[in-house]
Design a protein around this motif. Structure first.
Motif, PDB file in Angstrom:
ATOM      1  N   ARG A  26     -20.613 -15.486 -54.153  1.00  0.00           N
ATOM      2  CA  ARG A  26     -21.628 -14.572 -54.487  1.00  0.00           C
ATOM      3  C   ARG A  26     -21.712 -14.309 -55.948  1.00  0.00           C
ATOM      4  O   ARG A  26     -22.652 -14.115 -56.475  1.00  0.00           O
ATOM      5  CB  ARG A  26     -21.403 -13.437 -53.712  1.00  0.00           C
ATOM      6  N   ALA A 114     -31.050 -16.694 -52.411  1.00  0.00           N
ATOM      7  CA  ALA A 114     -31.001 -17.177 -50.956  1.00  0.00           C
ATOM      8  C   ALA A 114     -29.439 -17.090 -50.791  1.00  0.00           C
ATOM      9  O   ALA A 114     -29.244 -16.843 -49.707  1.00  0.00           O
ATOM     10  CB  ALA A 114     -31.691 -18.432 -50.813  1.00  0.00           C
ATOM     11  N   ARG A 117     -28.115 -13.744 -50.434  1.00  0.00           N
ATOM     12  CA  ARG A 117     -28.477 -13.031 -49.459  1.00  0.00           C
ATOM     13  C   ARG A 117     -27.644 -13.674 -48.015  1.00  0.00           C
ATOM     14  O   ARG A 117     -27.309 -12.647 -47.282  1.00  0.00           O
ATOM     15  CB  ARG A 117     -30.091 -13.057 -49.127  1.00  0.00           C
ATOM     16  N   ASP A 118     -27.537 -14.935 -48.255  1.00  0.00           N
ATOM     17  CA  ASP A 118     -26.732 -15.608 -46.848  1.00  0.00           C
ATOM     18  C   ASP A 118     -25.369 -14.809 -46.973  1.00  0.00           C
ATOM     19  O   ASP A 118     -24.829 -14.534 -45.753  1.00  0.00           O
ATOM     20  CB  ASP A 118     -26.961 -17.037 -46.946  1.00  0.00           C
ATOM     21  N   SER A 121     -25.019 -11.223 -45.794  1.00  0.00           N
ATOM     22  CA  SER A 121     -25.335 -11.222 -44.251  1.00  0.00           C
ATOM     23  C   SER A 121     -23.862 -11.557 -43.673  1.00  0.00           C
ATOM     24  O   SER A 121     -23.422 -11.008 -42.557  1.00  0.00           O
ATOM     25  CB  SER A 121     -26.357 -12.015 -43.613  1.00  0.00           C
ATOM     26  N   LEU A 122     -23.207 -12.670 -44.169  1.00  0.00           N
ATOM     27  CA  LEU A 122     -21.978 -13.205 -43.682  1.00  0.00           C
ATOM     28  C   LEU A 122     -21.257 -12.012 -43.790  1.00  0.00           C
ATOM     29  O   LEU A 122     -20.145 -12.195 -42.863  1.00  0.00           O
ATOM     30  CB  LEU A 122     -21.693 -14.447 -44.434  1.00  0.00           C
ATOM     31  N   LEU A 134     -20.686 -19.715 -41.764  1.00  0.00           N
ATOM     32  CA  LEU A 134     -21.813 -19.758 -42.001  1.00  0.00           C
ATOM     33  C   LEU A 134     -22.893 -20.807 -41.495  1.00  0.00           C
ATOM     34  O   LEU A 134     -22.578 -22.104 -41.844  1.00  0.00           O
ATOM     35  CB  LEU A 134     -22.071 -19.685 -43.695  1.00  0.00           C
ATOM     36  N   LEU A 136     -26.435 -22.776 -41.581  1.00  0.00           N
ATOM     37  CA  LEU A 136     -27.670 -23.016 -42.464  1.00  0.00           C
ATOM     38  C   LEU A 136     -28.663 -23.959 -41.541  1.00  0.00           C
ATOM     39  O   LEU A 136     -28.163 -25.240 -41.339  1.00  0.00           O
ATOM     40  CB  LEU A 136     -27.471 -23.491 -43.926  1.00  0.00           C
ATOM     41  N   LYS A 140     -32.638 -23.974 -45.327  1.00  0.00           N
ATOM     42  CA  LYS A 140     -31.535 -23.253 -46.096  1.00  0.00           C
ATOM     43  C   LYS A 140     -30.565 -24.189 -46.905  1.00  0.00           C
ATOM     44  O   LYS A 140     -30.075 -23.964 -47.608  1.00  0.00           O
ATOM     45  CB  LYS A 140     -30.890 -22.292 -45.255  1.00  0.00           C
ATOM     46  N   TRP A 144     -29.365 -24.249 -50.519  1.00  0.00           N
ATOM     47  CA  TRP A 144     -27.825 -24.214 -50.930  1.00  0.00           C
ATOM     48  C   TRP A 144     -27.465 -25.342 -51.767  1.00  0.00           C
ATOM     49  O   TRP A 144     -26.625 -25.083 -52.800  1.00  0.00           O
ATOM     50  CB  TRP A 144     -26.854 -24.072 -49.838  1.00  0.00           C
TER      51      TRP A 144
END
Length: 201
Positions: A26, A114, A117-118, A121-122, A134, A136, A140, A144
């Protein structure tokens, strides 16, 4: 860090990430999105219609990482051109950049965001000591893959890894070297990227 992507039935990919891995990914993705930024915004580009027809920059970025992410379309950096050939390559690259860099910059920024955000949420649903999985979907996964590629290019540029060198000698750096965390991230991201590619084939 041992995370690797595995294929999902029906397409897409999954990877188990612990809290440290989530935090590192992140942080790197946020830094990448900030570095890419919105680019040069022409006057009036706030209007969606104006933005559609807005022209981008004609010169390569001065930051080495951005120059690597947005290279000239004609004439490799190490290619020695002279006279008319150099002028033609520069003019063609400037013209190409003017009409493509804004869209490319937006796509790269969208890929990085993206990822953020993923991961957000994870991490919100992940237990502190258990890796979170995760998943995808195919679209997505491609975002990634783009973000992972851009992160590796950015880190590799900062570490001065060249196309002729895979950065292997950097693994021998002592733990006290300030570059060591970025070296480890570079190779970890490479492993993630490679396994994600395998799931998409």
């Amino acid at each position: 860090m041992s995370g690797r992507f595995e294929p999902l039935p029906g397409g897409g990919a999954a990877v188990a990430l612990d809290e440290v891995e989530i935090s590192i990914l992140r942080s790197l993705a946020v830094q990448l999105a900030e570095l890419i930024g919105p680019g040069d915004q022409p006057a009036g580009a706030e209007d969606p219609l104006d933005a559609l027809f807005a022209e981008g920059p004609t010169r390569p970025p001065s930051d080495p990482v951005l120059a690597r992410l947005f290279p000239d379309a004609y004439g490799a950096p190490d290619e020695k051109l002279e006279g008319d050939a150099e002028k033609e390559a520069r003019a063609a690259s400037a013209e190409f950049r003017r009409y493509t860099e804004n869209d490319l910059r937006a796509r790269k920024r969208d890929d990085a965001l993206a990822m953020v955000r993923d991961l957000d949420s994870l991490s919100s649903g992940a237990a502190a000591k258990e890796p979170a999985v995760l998943e995808l979907p195919p679209q997505k996964s491609r975002q990634w893959l783009g973000a992972l590629n851009d992160l590796r290019l950015a880190i590799g540029t900062r570490l001065e890894v060249t196309d002729d060198d895979d950065g292997g000698e950097l693994l021998g750096l002592p733990d006290s070297d300030p570059r060591k965390p970025m070296v480890m991230a570079y190779f970890w991201l490479g492993g993630l990227q490679e396994t994600l590619i395998e799931t998409l084939l």
